[in-house]
Design a protein around this motif. Structure first.
Motif, PDB file in Angstrom:
ATOM      1  N   ALA A  67       0.834  -1.202   0.000  1.00  0.00           N
ATOM      2  CA  ALA A  67       0.000   0.000   0.000  1.00  0.00           C
ATOM      3  C   ALA A  67       0.871   1.256   0.000  1.00  0.00           C
ATOM      4  O   ALA A  67       0.561   2.238  -0.692  1.00  0.00           O
ATOM      5  N   ALA A  68       1.962   1.234   0.739  1.00  0.00           N
ATOM      6  CA  ALA A  68       2.873   2.383   0.751  1.00  0.00           C
ATOM      7  C   ALA A  68       3.500   2.581  -0.628  1.00  0.00           C
ATOM      8  O   ALA A  68       3.677   3.709  -1.078  1.00  0.00           O
ATOM      9  N   ALA A  69       3.831   1.474  -1.301  1.00  0.00           N
ATOM     10  CA  ALA A  69       4.411   1.565  -2.647  1.00  0.00           C
ATOM     11  C   ALA A  69       3.445   2.270  -3.595  1.00  0.00           C
ATOM     12  O   ALA A  69       3.860   3.045  -4.455  1.00  0.00           O
ATOM     13  N   ALA A  70       2.157   2.021  -3.410  1.00  0.00           N
ATOM     14  CA  ALA A  70       1.130   2.659  -4.242  1.00  0.00           C
ATOM     15  C   ALA A  70       0.674   3.990  -3.650  1.00  0.00           C
ATOM     16  O   ALA A  70      -0.228   4.627  -4.192  1.00  0.00           O
ATOM     17  N   ASP A  71       1.284   4.412  -2.557  1.00  0.00           N
ATOM     18  CA  ASP A  71       0.936   5.642  -1.838  1.00  0.00           C
ATOM     19  C   ASP A  71      -0.544   5.691  -1.472  1.00  0.00           C
ATOM     20  O   ASP A  71      -1.220   6.708  -1.644  1.00  0.00           O
ATOM     21  N   ARG A  72      -1.038   4.582  -0.946  1.00  0.00           N
ATOM     22  CA  ARG A  72      -2.420   4.513  -0.490  1.00  0.00           C
ATOM     23  C   ARG A  72      -2.467   4.572   1.034  1.00  0.00           C
ATOM     24  O   ARG A  72      -1.632   3.960   1.708  1.00  0.00           O
ATOM     25  N   PRO A  73      -3.412   5.307   1.602  1.00  0.00           N
ATOM     26  CA  PRO A  73      -3.540   5.362   3.058  1.00  0.00           C
ATOM     27  C   PRO A  73      -3.662   3.959   3.658  1.00  0.00           C
ATOM     28  O   PRO A  73      -4.288   3.071   3.075  1.00  0.00           O
ATOM     29  N   ILE A  74      -3.047   3.789   4.840  1.00  0.00           N
ATOM     30  CA  ILE A  74      -2.947   2.469   5.466  1.00  0.00           C
ATOM     31  C   ILE A  74      -3.488   2.522   6.885  1.00  0.00           C
ATOM     32  O   ILE A  74      -3.051   3.353   7.692  1.00  0.00           O
ATOM     33  N   ILE A  75      -4.401   1.613   7.183  1.00  0.00           N
ATOM     34  CA  ILE A  75      -4.898   1.439   8.549  1.00  0.00           C
ATOM     35  C   ILE A  75      -4.644  -0.012   8.937  1.00  0.00           C
ATOM     36  O   ILE A  75      -4.973  -0.933   8.193  1.00  0.00           O
ATOM     37  N   ASN A  76      -4.058  -0.190  10.103  1.00  0.00           N
ATOM     38  CA  ASN A  76      -3.855  -1.536  10.644  1.00  0.00           C
ATOM     39  C   ASN A  76      -4.827  -1.754  11.783  1.00  0.00           C
ATOM     40  O   ASN A  76      -4.941  -0.926  12.689  1.00  0.00           O
ATOM     41  N   ILE A  77      -5.511  -2.870  11.747  1.00  0.00           N
ATOM     42  CA  ILE A  77      -6.476  -3.225  12.779  1.00  0.00           C
ATOM     43  C   ILE A  77      -5.728  -3.825  13.960  1.00  0.00           C
ATOM     44  O   ILE A  77      -4.917  -4.739  13.799  1.00  0.00           O
ATOM     45  N   ARG A  78      -6.026  -3.327  15.152  1.00  0.00           N
ATOM     46  CA  ARG A  78      -5.394  -3.822  16.374  1.00  0.00           C
ATOM     47  C   ARG A  78      -6.433  -4.345  17.363  1.00  0.00           C
ATOM     48  O   ARG A  78      -6.243  -4.284  18.559  1.00  0.00           O
ATOM     49  N   ASN A  89      -4.883 -16.925  17.481  1.00  0.00           N
ATOM     50  CA  ASN A  89      -5.132 -16.078  16.310  1.00  0.00           C
ATOM     51  C   ASN A  89      -5.378 -14.612  16.668  1.00  0.00           C
ATOM     52  O   ASN A  89      -5.701 -13.816  15.795  1.00  0.00           O
ATOM     53  N   ARG A  90      -5.252 -14.249  17.906  1.00  0.00           N
ATOM     54  CA  ARG A  90      -5.538 -12.876  18.321  1.00  0.00           C
ATOM     55  C   ARG A  90      -4.522 -11.889  17.747  1.00  0.00           C
ATOM     56  O   ARG A  90      -3.337 -12.173  17.665  1.00  0.00           O
ATOM     57  N   VAL A  91      -5.010 -10.742  17.352  1.00  0.00           N
ATOM     58  CA  VAL A  91      -4.168  -9.702  16.765  1.00  0.00           C
ATOM     59  C   VAL A  91      -3.050  -9.309  17.734  1.00  0.00           C
ATOM     60  O   VAL A  91      -1.918  -9.071  17.328  1.00  0.00           O
ATOM     61  N   ALA A  92      -3.338  -9.267  19.015  1.00  0.00           N
ATOM     62  CA  ALA A  92      -2.358  -8.827  20.009  1.00  0.00           C
ATOM     63  C   ALA A  92      -1.086  -9.668  19.988  1.00  0.00           C
ATOM     64  O   ALA A  92      -0.007  -9.177  20.330  1.00  0.00           O
ATOM     65  N   LEU A  93      -1.167 -10.912  19.574  1.00  0.00           N
ATOM     66  CA  LEU A  93       0.015 -11.774  19.539  1.00  0.00           C
ATOM     67  C   LEU A  93       1.052 -11.290  18.544  1.00  0.00           C
ATOM     68  O   LEU A  93       2.242 -11.548  18.705  1.00  0.00           O
ATOM     69  N   TYR A  94       0.633 -10.597  17.536  1.00  0.00           N
ATOM     70  CA  TYR A  94       1.520 -10.224  16.437  1.00  0.00           C
ATOM     71  C   TYR A  94       1.955  -8.765  16.458  1.00  0.00           C
ATOM     72  O   TYR A  94       2.857  -8.380  15.729  1.00  0.00           O
ATOM     73  N   GLN A  95       1.339  -7.952  17.306  1.00  0.00           N
ATOM     74  CA  GLN A  95       1.611  -6.522  17.234  1.00  0.00           C
ATOM     75  C   GLN A  95       2.933  -6.106  17.871  1.00  0.00           C
ATOM     76  O   GLN A  95       3.333  -4.953  17.763  1.00  0.00           O
ATOM     77  N   SER A  96       3.650  -7.026  18.476  1.00  0.00           N
ATOM     78  CA  SER A  96       4.933  -6.649  19.075  1.00  0.00           C
ATOM     79  C   SER A  96       6.126  -7.057  18.209  1.00  0.00           C
ATOM     80  O   SER A  96       7.262  -6.962  18.644  1.00  0.00           O
ATOM     81  N   PHE A  97       5.881  -7.495  16.988  1.00  0.00           N
ATOM     82  CA  PHE A  97       6.982  -7.857  16.092  1.00  0.00           C
ATOM     83  C   PHE A  97       7.870  -6.639  15.865  1.00  0.00           C
ATOM     84  O   PHE A  97       7.412  -5.603  15.391  1.00  0.00           O
ATOM     85  N   GLY A  98       9.165  -6.789  16.170  1.00  0.00           N
ATOM     86  CA  GLY A  98      10.100  -5.682  16.046  1.00  0.00           C
ATOM     87  C   GLY A  98      10.187  -5.124  14.644  1.00  0.00           C
ATOM     88  O   GLY A  98      10.205  -3.903  14.442  1.00  0.00           O
ATOM     89  N   HIS A  99      10.220  -6.002  13.640  1.00  0.00           N
ATOM     90  CA  HIS A  99      10.338  -5.520  12.265  1.00  0.00           C
ATOM     91  C   HIS A  99       9.118  -4.715  11.853  1.00  0.00           C
ATOM     92  O   HIS A  99       9.208  -3.787  11.059  1.00  0.00           O
ATOM     93  N   TYR A 100       7.966  -5.054  12.417  1.00  0.00           N
ATOM     94  CA  TYR A 100       6.761  -4.329  12.046  1.00  0.00           C
ATOM     95  C   TYR A 100       6.669  -3.001  12.790  1.00  0.00           C
ATOM     96  O   TYR A 100       6.155  -2.023  12.271  1.00  0.00           O
ATOM     97  N   ARG A 101       7.204  -2.969  13.989  1.00  0.00           N
ATOM     98  CA  ARG A 101       7.225  -1.715  14.750  1.00  0.00           C
ATOM     99  C   ARG A 101       7.992  -0.631  13.987  1.00  0.00           C
ATOM    100  O   ARG A 101       7.675   0.549  14.093  1.00  0.00           O
ATOM    101  N   LYS A 141      11.079   4.407   1.336  1.00  0.00           N
ATOM    102  CA  LYS A 141      12.522   4.603   1.438  1.00  0.00           C
ATOM    103  C   LYS A 141      13.166   3.460   2.236  1.00  0.00           C
ATOM    104  O   LYS A 141      14.179   2.912   1.811  1.00  0.00           O
ATOM    105  N   GLN A 142      12.585   3.115   3.370  1.00  0.00           N
ATOM    106  CA  GLN A 142      13.152   2.072   4.239  1.00  0.00           C
ATOM    107  C   GLN A 142      13.010   0.672   3.670  1.00  0.00           C
ATOM    108  O   GLN A 142      13.926  -0.136   3.758  1.00  0.00           O
ATOM    109  N   GLN A 143      11.841   0.366   3.136  1.00  0.00           N
ATOM    110  CA  GLN A 143      11.503  -1.015   2.797  1.00  0.00           C
ATOM    111  C   GLN A 143      11.695  -1.365   1.324  1.00  0.00           C
ATOM    112  O   GLN A 143      11.852  -2.531   0.990  1.00  0.00           O
ATOM    113  N   ILE A 144      11.626  -0.382   0.452  1.00  0.00           N
ATOM    114  CA  ILE A 144      11.650  -0.666  -0.984  1.00  0.00           C
ATOM    115  C   ILE A 144      12.887  -0.070  -1.647  1.00  0.00           C
ATOM    116  O   ILE A 144      13.566  -0.733  -2.420  1.00  0.00           O
TER     117      ILE A 144
END
Length: 167
Positions: A67-78, A89-101, A141-144
């Protein structure tokens, strides 16, 4: 079937598309979980989905980078939409991933911790799609790095620089 319950009331809605992101699924992993492969049609669907989306919504996914590559607004559900969601399967299990932070720290991703926040953020982006554009630029810039469509050529030139040809 839980899949049917999750989609109940959405079928036939002109503004909602429910589609698996891949066409080919198979059992390939050691633990028996399904794996998948993208077809050209799957990739085209993803590309067009990003191109024509006003807002993109996901949990914690590489779709954020797409979405960032296409410059589209991004919302992440938490938040979990289903109070009976299994703990694994709870979202909370995945929200502490360092790479995603790192993605979240760019300011290019909004986080919605409730349905009312999600709706408010969607409406906010409908009013001004340029909100958080600098953060999305930072994700690119960071990811692509390059978004000019020439990465294949650059990679080929890099590999070619190591080769010697007998003429």
């Amino acid at each position: 079937d839980s899949e049917e319950l999750r989609h109940e009331g959405l079928e036939g809605n002109l503004f909602v598309v429910i589609r698996a992101p891949y066409s080919l699924s198979f059992k390939a992993s050691k633990d028996g979980r399904p794996d998948y492969e993208f077809t050209k049609e799957d990739t085209d669907f993803l590309t067009h989905s990003m191109q024509f989306s006003d807002v993109t919504i996901n949990t914690i996914s590489t779709l954020t980078v797409d979405a960032a590559a296409a410059d589209r607004p991004i919302i992440n559900i938490r938040f979990d939409g289903d109070s009976n969601c299994p703990p694994a399967n709870r979202v909370a299990l995945y929200q502490s991933f360092g790479h995603y932070r790192l993605l979240e720290a760019t300011g290019g991703v909004r986080l919605a911790y409730s349905l009312s926040e999600l709706v408010a953020q969607i409406n906010m982006y409908f009013k001004n799609s340029q909100l958080d554009a600098e953060g999305r630029k930072e994700i690119r810039k960071q990811q692509i790095g390059f978004v000019d469509g020439q990465s294949g050529r650059r990679f080929g030139e890099y590999i070619k620089s190591f080769l010697t040809f007998n003429s």
